[in-house]
Design an enzyme around this catalytic site. Structure first.
Site, mmCIF file in Angstrom:
data_model
loop_
_atom_site.group_PDB
_atom_site.id
_atom_site.type_symbol
_atom_site.label_atom_id
_atom_site.label_comp_id
_atom_site.label_asym_id
_atom_site.label_seq_id
_atom_site.Cartn_x
_atom_site.Cartn_y
_atom_site.Cartn_z
ATOM 1 N N ARG A 191 0.830 -1.211 0.000
ATOM 2 C CA ARG A 191 0.000 0.000 0.000
ATOM 3 C C ARG A 191 0.866 1.263 0.000
ATOM 4 O O ARG A 191 0.489 2.293 0.577
ATOM 5 C CB ARG A 191 -0.965 0.014 1.182
ATOM 6 C CG ARG A 191 -1.757 -1.257 1.357
ATOM 7 C CD ARG A 191 -2.484 -1.685 0.108
ATOM 8 N NE ARG A 191 -3.200 -2.949 0.305
ATOM 9 C CZ ARG A 191 -3.889 -3.544 -0.655
ATOM 10 N NH1 ARG A 191 -3.964 -3.017 -1.857
ATOM 11 N NH2 ARG A 191 -4.507 -4.680 -0.434
ATOM 12 N N ASN A 233 2.486 -7.571 7.790
ATOM 13 C CA ASN A 233 2.483 -8.921 7.214
ATOM 14 C C ASN A 233 3.959 -9.315 7.155
ATOM 15 O O ASN A 233 4.618 -9.206 6.133
ATOM 16 C CB ASN A 233 1.858 -8.916 5.822
ATOM 17 C CG ASN A 233 0.407 -8.465 5.878
ATOM 18 O OD1 ASN A 233 -0.341 -8.853 6.772
ATOM 19 N ND2 ASN A 233 0.007 -7.622 4.946
ATOM 20 N N GLU A 314 -6.265 -11.887 8.591
ATOM 21 C CA GLU A 314 -5.990 -11.996 7.155
ATOM 22 C C GLU A 314 -4.961 -13.086 6.854
ATOM 23 O O GLU A 314 -4.017 -12.876 6.099
ATOM 24 C CB GLU A 314 -5.509 -10.648 6.593
ATOM 25 C CG GLU A 314 -6.588 -9.587 6.611
ATOM 26 C CD GLU A 314 -6.224 -8.316 5.848
ATOM 27 O OE1 GLU A 314 -5.050 -7.945 5.848
ATOM 28 O OE2 GLU A 314 -7.147 -7.710 5.270
ATOM 29 N N ARG A 347 -2.192 -5.760 17.397
ATOM 30 C CA ARG A 347 -3.243 -5.138 16.586
ATOM 31 C C ARG A 347 -4.601 -5.807 16.808
ATOM 32 O O ARG A 347 -4.686 -7.033 16.942
ATOM 33 C CB ARG A 347 -2.885 -5.198 15.100
ATOM 34 C CG ARG A 347 -1.655 -4.402 14.785
ATOM 35 C CD ARG A 347 -1.284 -4.540 13.336
ATOM 36 N NE ARG A 347 -1.896 -3.561 12.480
ATOM 37 C CZ ARG A 347 -2.472 -3.836 11.319
ATOM 38 N NH1 ARG A 347 -2.583 -5.082 10.889
ATOM 39 N NH2 ARG A 347 -2.965 -2.876 10.570
ATOM 40 N N ARG A 358 -18.744 -7.964 9.885
ATOM 41 C CA ARG A 358 -17.317 -7.754 10.142
ATOM 42 C C ARG A 358 -17.072 -6.589 11.105
ATOM 43 O O ARG A 358 -16.097 -6.595 11.864
ATOM 44 C CB ARG A 358 -16.602 -7.502 8.810
ATOM 45 C CG ARG A 358 -15.166 -7.102 8.990
ATOM 46 C CD ARG A 358 -14.417 -7.194 7.694
ATOM 47 N NE ARG A 358 -13.213 -6.385 7.745
ATOM 48 C CZ ARG A 358 -12.421 -6.169 6.713
ATOM 49 N NH1 ARG A 358 -12.691 -6.709 5.543
ATOM 50 N NH2 ARG A 358 -11.346 -5.431 6.832
ATOM 51 N N ASP A 387 -11.951 -0.761 8.160
ATOM 52 C CA ASP A 387 -10.607 -0.792 7.588
ATOM 53 C C ASP A 387 -10.234 0.490 6.851
ATOM 54 O O ASP A 387 -10.224 0.506 5.623
ATOM 55 C CB ASP A 387 -10.507 -1.993 6.626
ATOM 56 C CG ASP A 387 -9.072 -2.305 6.245
ATOM 57 O OD1 ASP A 387 -8.184 -1.584 6.692
ATOM 58 O OD2 ASP A 387 -8.866 -3.280 5.498
ATOM 59 N N GLU A 409 -4.519 3.516 15.489
ATOM 60 C CA GLU A 409 -3.770 3.373 14.247
ATOM 61 C C GLU A 409 -4.566 4.033 13.133
ATOM 62 O O GLU A 409 -5.751 3.748 12.955
ATOM 63 C CB GLU A 409 -3.581 1.880 13.945
ATOM 64 C CG GLU A 409 -2.895 1.586 12.636
ATOM 65 C CD GLU A 409 -2.696 0.081 12.382
ATOM 66 O OE1 GLU A 409 -3.039 -0.740 13.252
ATOM 67 O OE2 GLU A 409 -2.204 -0.248 11.285
ATOM 68 N N GLU A 415 -4.386 4.431 0.858
ATOM 69 C CA GLU A 415 -4.833 3.201 0.190
ATOM 70 C C GLU A 415 -6.268 3.309 -0.318
ATOM 71 O O GLU A 415 -6.581 2.846 -1.421
ATOM 72 C CB GLU A 415 -4.715 2.037 1.188
ATOM 73 C CG GLU A 415 -5.307 0.744 0.665
ATOM 74 C CD GLU A 415 -5.233 -0.394 1.662
ATOM 75 O OE1 GLU A 415 -4.726 -0.201 2.789
ATOM 76 O OE2 GLU A 415 -5.692 -1.499 1.313
ATOM 77 N N HIS A 543 -15.987 0.667 1.524
ATOM 78 C CA HIS A 543 -15.369 -0.475 0.847
ATOM 79 C C HIS A 543 -16.000 -0.771 -0.513
ATOM 80 O O HIS A 543 -16.362 -1.910 -0.809
ATOM 81 C CB HIS A 543 -15.445 -1.725 1.736
ATOM 82 C CG HIS A 543 -14.088 -2.342 1.940
ATOM 83 N ND1 HIS A 543 -13.244 -2.625 0.901
ATOM 84 C CD2 HIS A 543 -13.432 -2.720 3.067
ATOM 85 C CE1 HIS A 543 -12.122 -3.150 1.372
ATOM 86 N NE2 HIS A 543 -12.194 -3.204 2.692
ATOM 87 N N TRP A 565 -15.010 -9.477 1.436
ATOM 88 C CA TRP A 565 -14.093 -8.868 0.472
ATOM 89 C C TRP A 565 -14.884 -8.316 -0.716
ATOM 90 O O TRP A 565 -14.308 -7.804 -1.667
ATOM 91 C CB TRP A 565 -13.057 -9.903 -0.027
ATOM 92 C CG TRP A 565 -12.007 -10.187 1.007
ATOM 93 C CD1 TRP A 565 -11.880 -9.587 2.224
ATOM 94 C CD2 TRP A 565 -10.926 -11.136 0.918
ATOM 95 N NE1 TRP A 565 -10.793 -10.100 2.901
ATOM 96 C CE2 TRP A 565 -10.190 -11.058 2.127
ATOM 97 C CE3 TRP A 565 -10.510 -12.050 -0.057
ATOM 98 C CZ2 TRP A 565 -9.065 -11.849 2.387
ATOM 99 C CZ3 TRP A 565 -9.389 -12.839 0.205
ATOM 100 C CH2 TRP A 565 -8.681 -12.731 1.410
#
Ligand code: BDP
Length: 737
Positions: A191, A233, A314, A347, A358, A387, A409, A415, A543, A565
């Site tokens: 990102r 990640n 994830e 996190r 979600r 998100d 955060e 992004e 989203h 998603w």
């Protein structure tokens, strides 16, 4: 001709006529220190007649941090005033400037300044009278406080503030003010829209890039005091000896600027690089492995900050793989770090194994664990429950975790807000969430008061921003994205500051103090995030981006295996209406907020319009407070977003006289991209939703330029910041944008 030139030169010298500014590429950020115009230059020259080196006779030799503070001051004053004031060992002149701590400066020790309230990082900037002479003092308890004070002092000059009768005291409201770099060890940035990673691992430890110092200096100038070097990640490789040696070298460069290094840890590292068969946090061998790894890190980096963890999220490994809880996982690492003074930032961004909504998941998983975390654990919570969307309501975990320090955060990298090519100043977005009221302890329980620890008495406090920094010359991929790095630092230092005041500061330092430039640019910045909300996800939608890459609109996307998603999961649009019912009749996510807030959000009558479709499924024909139907309102918002971008372009096009041509042209070019893409977003979204609403556009509103099928065929499998090929992308010959 000669006469004309002479006249022009004279006018320019007087600052009455704008000379064409020399080309700039933005690399200097807000620390450019250009020669000030009159009358400011003379006024400040008179105010700072001398710099006093008061280290003689003090208890300690100056540290590298203190030397940096002094050289920054010299550098700034040289640039701004044309020459640095002379350095003397005594304050012989009236208007002398003194900087240091009572330890480093004998004069300051004798002055008995009230520094107690400033803590470890705060500073005071004061005008004092010494033997009838006015002396300006930049003082702190520690050297890093002096460095922050030096930058703050220079900011006064950079923004044309008066230096008379200074009485400034400032200390950070939050302890950990951290940038999270989502940088991979191969040099790519998840990102990231500003080029490759700034960390050149292959040249470390021997050849640290000079940019690391520039980076640290910029961070220090806005009070950022921590940096997580690698992607959440995470690759376990970062914990191997060769990388730790590189990290130690980097830490050595960053340390004098008050910047601590942290690492994102991979939960399964004991298996991947430790040769164990399990990463079970309750397994003694696993615990021993982490304790020894942490010991190794601290031998190399004595002031190492700690770990950031993305676990059970994830697809990342975590304690739940072994039937353990987040608390078990976090506490194991916390125990390894505690003897060395390190922290764990765990996190709360978890979802998957989808139950109904979600937006409920993080709350459902973490609230039962409140009180179970060890003292050096912070829960790192995204600003909203889903998100990093252009707009989300506050995350209900703020206010719900009373016995676990919660840090916020936010994403600085855009992004979900148009990457680096769309101009969107995020100050208003951060301010919106910081000022949002959780009602956890009655009215006034703002998110700012949750994260600064004052509401629940947290032991540690902090705020993290996902960095937007890369190897591009201008650091952030665009000139205006620098403002997002800047505002993050300033708000993490003091969450009560106003986004608008910070924008003004930044504009003055980055471009120009000319009011004919400052006012329109600040106004443009302040409206810019709302414009993105309008053309992408108005009225509480979220989203709606194309899958994977998140580049461009995809409100019709429904084919991903994970339901959440899919944009259709979030918009829930059908022939009856649009929006996600999160009231008691739906997922009841609204029940996770404190009572008065839950009640406000639950009712169609009182829910703020900006969150309407986040909490409610609303019939297309519903009349809103504006008197318009929901459908009409939605279309008008999309259109308004595009119009706002046109207005931004118009504003910018009239400002060429105040900016160097290089930065002017770059901003103009990016605004052209933004306009095209805003139109694409608006048109594609309206084209899709109209197939469901089956309603005409409001009078006078232009229809989408293309058919829905054409928008659906648009396909960008490769996109910056996204590793690999987008899963939802079929080969096509798109005609748009
Ligand atoms: C999502 C990003 C993904 C990150 C994730 C996270 O698309 O790349 O890994 O957030 O925060 O928004 O972990």
């Amino acid at each position: 001709m000669l006469l004309r030139l002479a006249a022009l030169a004279a006018l320019t010298a007087l600052g009455l006529c704008a000379a064409p500014a020399p080309a700039e590429d933005g690399h200097q950020l807000w620390l450019r220190y250009p020669l000030l115009k009159e009358p400011w230059r003379s006024e400040y020259r008179a105010a700072v007649a001398q710099i006093v080196d008061c280290t003689a006779g003090a208890a300690a030799t100056p540290s590298s941090t203190l030397l940096l503070a002094r050289s920054e001051l010299m550098r700034g004053l040289t640039g701004l005033l044309g020459a640095a004031p002379p350095l003397a060992s005594e304050a012989t002149e009236s208007r002398a400037l003194l900087l240091g701590t009572p330890r480093s400066c004998a004069l300051l020790a004798r002055a008995r300044l009230p520094l107690r309230g400033l803590g470890r990082e705060g500073y005071a900037i004061r005008t004092l009278l010494r033997r009838g002479r006015a002396v300006t003092v930049i003082a702190a308890n520690t050297d890093v406080g002096v460095l922050y004070g030096a930058f703050a002092f220079l900011r006064l000059l950079q923004t044309h503030r008066s230096l008379a009768h200074l009485e400034i005291s400032s200390r950070p409201h939050l302890e950990l003010r951290v940038l999270d770099h989502w940088d991979n060890l191969d040099g790519s940035v998840e990102r990231g829209y500003a080029g490759r990673s700034i960390w050149d691992w292959s040249r470390l430890p021997d050849d640290p890039d000079p940019r690391y110092r520039e980076y640290a200096r910029a961070c220090a100038s806005i009070g950022i005091n921590g940096t997580v070097l690698n992607n959440v990640n995470a690759s376990a490789q970062i914990m191997t000896r060769p990388y730790l040696v590189k990290v130690a070298a980097l830490a050595g460069v960053l340390r004098p600027y008050g910047l601590k290094v942290y690492l994102a840890a991979r939960f399964s590292a004991p298996i991947e690089i430790g040769g164990l068969t399990t990463a079970d946090p309750l397994d003694p061998a696993v615990r021993a492995w982490w304790a020894s790894k942490v010991g190794e890190i601290y031998r190399l980096i004595p002031d190492f900050g700690g770990f950031l963890l993305k676990a059970d999220s994830e697809g990342e490994p975590g304690p739940q793989d072994y039937g353990r809880t987040h608390a078990d996982g976090a506490n194991m690492l916390a125990d390894a770090l505690a003897p060395h003074g390190g922290v764990v930032m765990w996190r709360a961004f978890v979802y998957g194994r989808l139950r109904e909504d979600r937006a409920r998941q993080a709350y459902d998983e973490f609230v039962p664990l409140d009180g179970h975390f060890h003292p050096n654990v912070l829960l790192q919570v995204k600003n909203g429950p889903i998100d990093f969307q252009p707009r989300e309501p506050l995350n209900p975990l703020f206010g719900a975790m009373r016995r676990t320090p919660v840090m916020m955060e936010v994403e600085i990298t855009k992004e979900y807000l148009g990457f680096a090519t769309h101009l969107a100043y995020l100050g208003p977005m951060y301010e919106e969430v910081l000022r949002a009221d959780t009602y956890a302890q009655g009215r006034g329980s703002t998110v700012a008061r949750v994260i600064d620890g004052s509401l629940f008495g947290y032991r540690i406090t902090g705020m993290a921003g996902v960095a937007n920094i890369g190897a591009d010359r201008n650091w952030t991929g665009s000139q205006f994205d620098q403002a997002n790095w800047y505002v993050f630092g300033r708000l993490a230092w003091d969450p009560t500051l106003s986004a608008e005041a910070i924008a003004e500061e930044w504009v003055r330092m980055t471009f120009s103090n000319d009011p004919r430039f400052v006012a329109p640019v600040v106004a443009m910045m302040m409206g810019s995030r709302e414009a993105v909300v309008d053309y992408m996800t108005p009225l509480g939608l979220a989203h709606q981006m194309a899958s994977g890459t998140h580049y461009g609109p995809g409100p019709w996307v429904a084919g991903n295996a994970e339901p959440d998603w899919n944009p259709v999961y979030y918009n829930r649009a059908d022939s009856s209406g649009i929006g996600f019912d999160r009231t008691a009749s739906g997922s009841d996510a609204v029940g996770e907020y404190a009572r008065p807030l839950a009640a406000q959000l639950s009712s169609l009558k009182t829910v703020p319009q900006k969150y309407l479709l986040w909490f409610h499924h609303v019939p297309w024909g519903e009349r809103l407070s504006s008197g318009r139907t929901l459908w009409d309102e939605l279309v008008l918002h999309y259109t308004r977003g595009v119009d706002a971008v046109s207005a931004m372009r118009r504003t910018w096009s009239g400002l060429a006289a105040y900016v160097d041509s290089e930065r002017f042209a770059e901003v103009a070019a990016l605004l052209a991209i933004q306009q095209r893409e805003a139109q694409w977003w608006r048109d594609a979204s309206i084209a899709y939703f109209q197939t469901l609403s089956r309603r005409p556009l409001p009078p006078g509103i232009a229809p989408p330029a293309h058919s829905l099928a054409e928008y659906e065929a648009v396909c960008f499998p490769f996109s910056p910041g996204y590793p690999g090929t987008s899963p939802a992308c079929a080969p096509a010959n798109p005609v748009i944008p």
